[in-house]
Design a protein around this motif. Structure first.
Motif, PDB file in Angstrom:
ATOM      1  N   HIS A   1       0.810  -1.215   0.000  1.00  0.00           N
ATOM      2  CA  HIS A   1       0.000   0.000   0.000  1.00  0.00           C
ATOM      3  C   HIS A   1       0.851   1.277   0.000  1.00  0.00           C
ATOM      4  O   HIS A   1       0.526   2.247  -0.689  1.00  0.00           O
ATOM      5  N   LEU A   2       1.924   1.274   0.776  1.00  0.00           N
ATOM      6  CA  LEU A   2       2.747   2.477   0.869  1.00  0.00           C
ATOM      7  C   LEU A   2       3.446   2.764  -0.458  1.00  0.00           C
ATOM      8  O   LEU A   2       3.475   3.911  -0.926  1.00  0.00           O
ATOM      9  N   ALA A   3       4.006   1.726  -1.070  1.00  0.00           N
ATOM     10  CA  ALA A   3       4.660   1.908  -2.374  1.00  0.00           C
ATOM     11  C   ALA A   3       3.659   2.384  -3.419  1.00  0.00           C
ATOM     12  O   ALA A   3       3.968   3.271  -4.235  1.00  0.00           O
ATOM     13  N   ASN A   4       2.466   1.841  -3.375  1.00  0.00           N
ATOM     14  CA  ASN A   4       1.427   2.271  -4.312  1.00  0.00           C
ATOM     15  C   ASN A   4       1.031   3.725  -4.060  1.00  0.00           C
ATOM     16  O   ASN A   4       0.784   4.487  -5.000  1.00  0.00           O
ATOM     17  N   ALA A   5       0.984   4.113  -2.777  1.00  0.00           N
ATOM     18  CA  ALA A   5       0.643   5.493  -2.439  1.00  0.00           C
ATOM     19  C   ALA A   5       1.693   6.457  -2.992  1.00  0.00           C
ATOM     20  O   ALA A   5       1.361   7.511  -3.536  1.00  0.00           O
ATOM     21  N   PHE A   6       2.966   6.080  -2.856  1.00  0.00           N
ATOM     22  CA  PHE A   6       4.033   6.943  -3.378  1.00  0.00           C
ATOM     23  C   PHE A   6       3.972   7.029  -4.907  1.00  0.00           C
ATOM     24  O   PHE A   6       4.253   8.091  -5.485  1.00  0.00           O
ATOM     25  N   LYS A   7       3.607   5.953  -5.547  1.00  0.00           N
ATOM     26  CA  LYS A   7       3.466   5.974  -7.000  1.00  0.00           C
ATOM     27  C   LYS A   7       2.373   6.959  -7.420  1.00  0.00           C
ATOM     28  O   LYS A   7       2.530   7.724  -8.382  1.00  0.00           O
ATOM     29  N   ILE A   8       1.272   6.949  -6.693  1.00  0.00           N
ATOM     30  CA  ILE A   8       0.162   7.865  -6.983  1.00  0.00           C
ATOM     31  C   ILE A   8       0.581   9.316  -6.742  1.00  0.00           C
ATOM     32  O   ILE A   8       0.352  10.199  -7.578  1.00  0.00           O
ATOM     33  N   MET A   9       1.211   9.568  -5.593  1.00  0.00           N
ATOM     34  CA  MET A   9       1.622  10.932  -5.254  1.00  0.00           C
ATOM     35  C   MET A   9       2.762  11.426  -6.126  1.00  0.00           C
ATOM     36  O   MET A   9       2.944  12.629  -6.313  1.00  0.00           O
ATOM     37  N   GLY A  10       3.536  10.493  -6.685  1.00  0.00           N
ATOM     38  CA  GLY A  10       4.703  10.838  -7.488  1.00  0.00           C
ATOM     39  C   GLY A  10       4.395  11.660  -8.723  1.00  0.00           C
ATOM     40  O   GLY A  10       5.277  12.319  -9.280  1.00  0.00           O
ATOM     41  N   GLU A  11       3.141  11.646  -9.152  1.00  0.00           N
ATOM     42  CA  GLU A  11       2.748  12.471 -10.305  1.00  0.00           C
ATOM     43  C   GLU A  11       2.867  13.959  -9.965  1.00  0.00           C
ATOM     44  O   GLU A  11       3.069  14.786 -10.864  1.00  0.00           O
ATOM     45  N   PHE A  12       2.779  14.285  -8.671  1.00  0.00           N
ATOM     46  CA  PHE A  12       2.769  15.685  -8.248  1.00  0.00           C
ATOM     47  C   PHE A  12       3.901  16.038  -7.285  1.00  0.00           C
ATOM     48  O   PHE A  12       4.195  17.218  -7.090  1.00  0.00           O
ATOM     49  N   LYS A  13       4.519  15.040  -6.676  1.00  0.00           N
ATOM     50  CA  LYS A  13       5.595  15.289  -5.719  1.00  0.00           C
ATOM     51  C   LYS A  13       6.948  15.107  -6.396  1.00  0.00           C
ATOM     52  O   LYS A  13       7.231  14.060  -6.986  1.00  0.00           O
ATOM     53  N   ASP A  14       7.797  16.133  -6.315  1.00  0.00           N
ATOM     54  CA  ASP A  14       9.144  16.052  -6.877  1.00  0.00           C
ATOM     55  C   ASP A  14       9.975  15.020  -6.118  1.00  0.00           C
ATOM     56  O   ASP A  14       9.761  14.805  -4.917  1.00  0.00           O
ATOM     57  N   GLY A  15      10.926  14.420  -6.803  1.00  0.00           N
ATOM     58  CA  GLY A  15      11.755  13.397  -6.179  1.00  0.00           C
ATOM     59  C   GLY A  15      12.592  13.896  -5.027  1.00  0.00           C
ATOM     60  O   GLY A  15      13.006  13.115  -4.161  1.00  0.00           O
ATOM     61  N   SER A  16      12.846  15.197  -4.973  1.00  0.00           N
ATOM     62  CA  SER A  16      13.648  15.764  -3.887  1.00  0.00           C
ATOM     63  C   SER A  16      12.800  16.187  -2.688  1.00  0.00           C
ATOM     64  O   SER A  16      13.333  16.708  -1.698  1.00  0.00           O
ATOM     65  N   THR A  17      11.491  15.972  -2.758  1.00  0.00           N
ATOM     66  CA  THR A  17      10.605  16.337  -1.651  1.00  0.00           C
ATOM     67  C   THR A  17      11.017  15.609  -0.370  1.00  0.00           C
ATOM     68  O   THR A  17      11.137  14.381  -0.363  1.00  0.00           O
ATOM     69  N   PRO A  18      11.232  16.311   0.725  1.00  0.00           N
ATOM     70  CA  PRO A  18      11.616  15.646   1.981  1.00  0.00           C
ATOM     71  C   PRO A  18      10.510  14.731   2.522  1.00  0.00           C
ATOM     72  O   PRO A  18       9.319  15.042   2.412  1.00  0.00           O
ATOM     73  N   VAL A  19      10.941  13.629   3.095  1.00  0.00           N
ATOM     74  CA  VAL A  19      10.032  12.673   3.731  1.00  0.00           C
ATOM     75  C   VAL A  19      10.582  12.341   5.115  1.00  0.00           C
ATOM     76  O   VAL A  19      11.760  12.006   5.257  1.00  0.00           O
ATOM     77  N   GLY A  20       9.734  12.464   6.126  1.00  0.00           N
ATOM     78  CA  GLY A  20      10.126  12.111   7.485  1.00  0.00           C
ATOM     79  C   GLY A  20       9.462  10.822   7.929  1.00  0.00           C
ATOM     80  O   GLY A  20       8.279  10.595   7.662  1.00  0.00           O
ATOM     81  N   ILE A  21      10.238   9.973   8.592  1.00  0.00           N
ATOM     82  CA  ILE A  21       9.744   8.682   9.081  1.00  0.00           C
ATOM     83  C   ILE A  21      10.057   8.606  10.577  1.00  0.00           C
ATOM     84  O   ILE A  21      11.214   8.773  10.978  1.00  0.00           O
ATOM     85  N   VAL A  22       9.029   8.401  11.383  1.00  0.00           N
ATOM     86  CA  VAL A  22       9.246   8.231  12.823  1.00  0.00           C
ATOM     87  C   VAL A  22       8.524   6.968  13.278  1.00  0.00           C
ATOM     88  O   VAL A  22       7.312   6.842  13.112  1.00  0.00           O
ATOM     89  N   LYS A  23       9.277   6.058  13.849  1.00  0.00           N
ATOM     90  CA  LYS A  23       8.711   4.813  14.363  1.00  0.00           C
ATOM     91  C   LYS A  23       8.552   4.896  15.874  1.00  0.00           C
ATOM     92  O   LYS A  23       9.418   5.417  16.576  1.00  0.00           O
ATOM     93  N   ASP A  24       7.420   4.404  16.374  1.00  0.00           N
ATOM     94  CA  ASP A  24       7.173   4.334  17.814  1.00  0.00           C
ATOM     95  C   ASP A  24       7.370   5.683  18.494  1.00  0.00           C
ATOM     96  O   ASP A  24       8.140   5.829  19.441  1.00  0.00           O
ATOM     97  N   VAL A  25       6.629   6.676  18.028  1.00  0.00           N
ATOM     98  CA  VAL A  25       6.736   8.035  18.561  1.00  0.00           C
ATOM     99  C   VAL A  25       6.554   8.049  20.076  1.00  0.00           C
ATOM    100  O   VAL A  25       5.586   7.495  20.608  1.00  0.00           O
ATOM    101  N   GLY A  26       7.500   8.660  20.779  1.00  0.00           N
ATOM    102  CA  GLY A  26       7.385   8.846  22.216  1.00  0.00           C
ATOM    103  C   GLY A  26       7.624   7.605  23.049  1.00  0.00           C
ATOM    104  O   GLY A  26       7.454   7.648  24.268  1.00  0.00           O
TER     105      GLY A  26
END
Length: 241
Positions: free
Chosen positions: A169-194
């Motif tokens: 699902h996540l890879a598919n979501a990025f494929k969909i958003m990729g039509e409008f999001k530049d490849g250099s767009t920052p992405v933040g990932i946080v696991k187990d916040v707090g």
């Protein structure tokens, strides 16, 4: 009386005083078993009703049935109870059953806000929340929301981004958003916040590593103005500086 409480991401420091007071006032604590473990300090000798995933309706109905007996009940959700939590379900059940039970919704720090603080300031401008779980929402609807949010250049916070049953699902979501999001767009990932094993990663849209992500991860995709400085992800509000 029913308190519907957002307990925040998981640690006591990110719980509001109102949430703590409500749990202390309650006679019965109702929640998903994983979340019950996060509030063990407040349970003490209280009655506890807990169950597993996909038992949300049963859990909320149990809380309502207990409240009918006159007891004060606390229904807990991680993050904020009104953001993918139990507040809506409790209120739906009570209104549909035409019950006269007072409900107090207690807000909490949701995962996107907790993750944003860890990352820096990625949601300083307009942003949206989208859950990638298709258990409640058809995938076609999720696709439309992803496409329109990306086209509108929102900062996008993804909840429930990737699980064993929805590994693509996540890879598919990025494929969909990729039509409008530049490849250099920052992405933040946080696991187990707090939580004790919290992890933080900052990358770009093109260098996103989907294997880092699971169901306890928050993914925040920046807009056209978002940038990375050192180990921070920053979205300008538009001030002249």
């Amino acid at each position: 009386m029913i308190y519907v409480i957002g307990i925040g991401p998981g640690c006591r420091d990110l719980m509001t005083q109102e949430a703590i007071s409500a749990m202390e006032d309650a006679e019965v604590i109702v929640g998903y078993k994983t979340y019950i473990k996060l509030v063990e300090d407040f349970v003490k000798d209280k009655e506890v009703v807990q169950n597993g995933m996909r038992k949300e309706v049963d859990r909320c109905q149990d809380a309502i049935d207990i409240a009918k007996t006159g007891k004060k009940v606390a229904v807990i959700s991680s993050g904020d109870a009104g953001i993918y939590g139990m507040a809506g379900l409790i209120l739906e059940l009570i209104t549909k059953q035409e019950l006269d039970i007072p409900v107090k919704v207690v807000p909490g720090v949701t995962a996107s806000i907790g993750a944003a603080a860890v990352l820096g300031a990625p949601i300083m401008h307009d942003f949206c929340h989208i859950s990638l779980s298709d258990l409640m929402t058809p995938w076609e609807v999720i696709e439309k929301r992803l496409r329109l949010a990306a086209e509108a250049d929102f900062v996008i916070c993804l909840y429930n981004p990737r699980s064993k049953g929805r590994s693509e699902h996540l890879a598919n979501a990025f494929k969909i958003m990729g039509e409008f999001k530049d490849g250099s767009t920052p992405v933040g990932i946080v696991k187990d916040v707090g939580r004790e094993d919290q992890e933080k990663f900052i990358c770009t849209f093109d260098t996103m590593d989907f294997e880092r992500v699971d169901m306890t991860t928050m993914v925040i995709i920046g807009n056209k103005s978002t940038y990375i400085h050192d180990d921070l992800m920053i979205t300008p509000r538009g001030y002249t500086v």
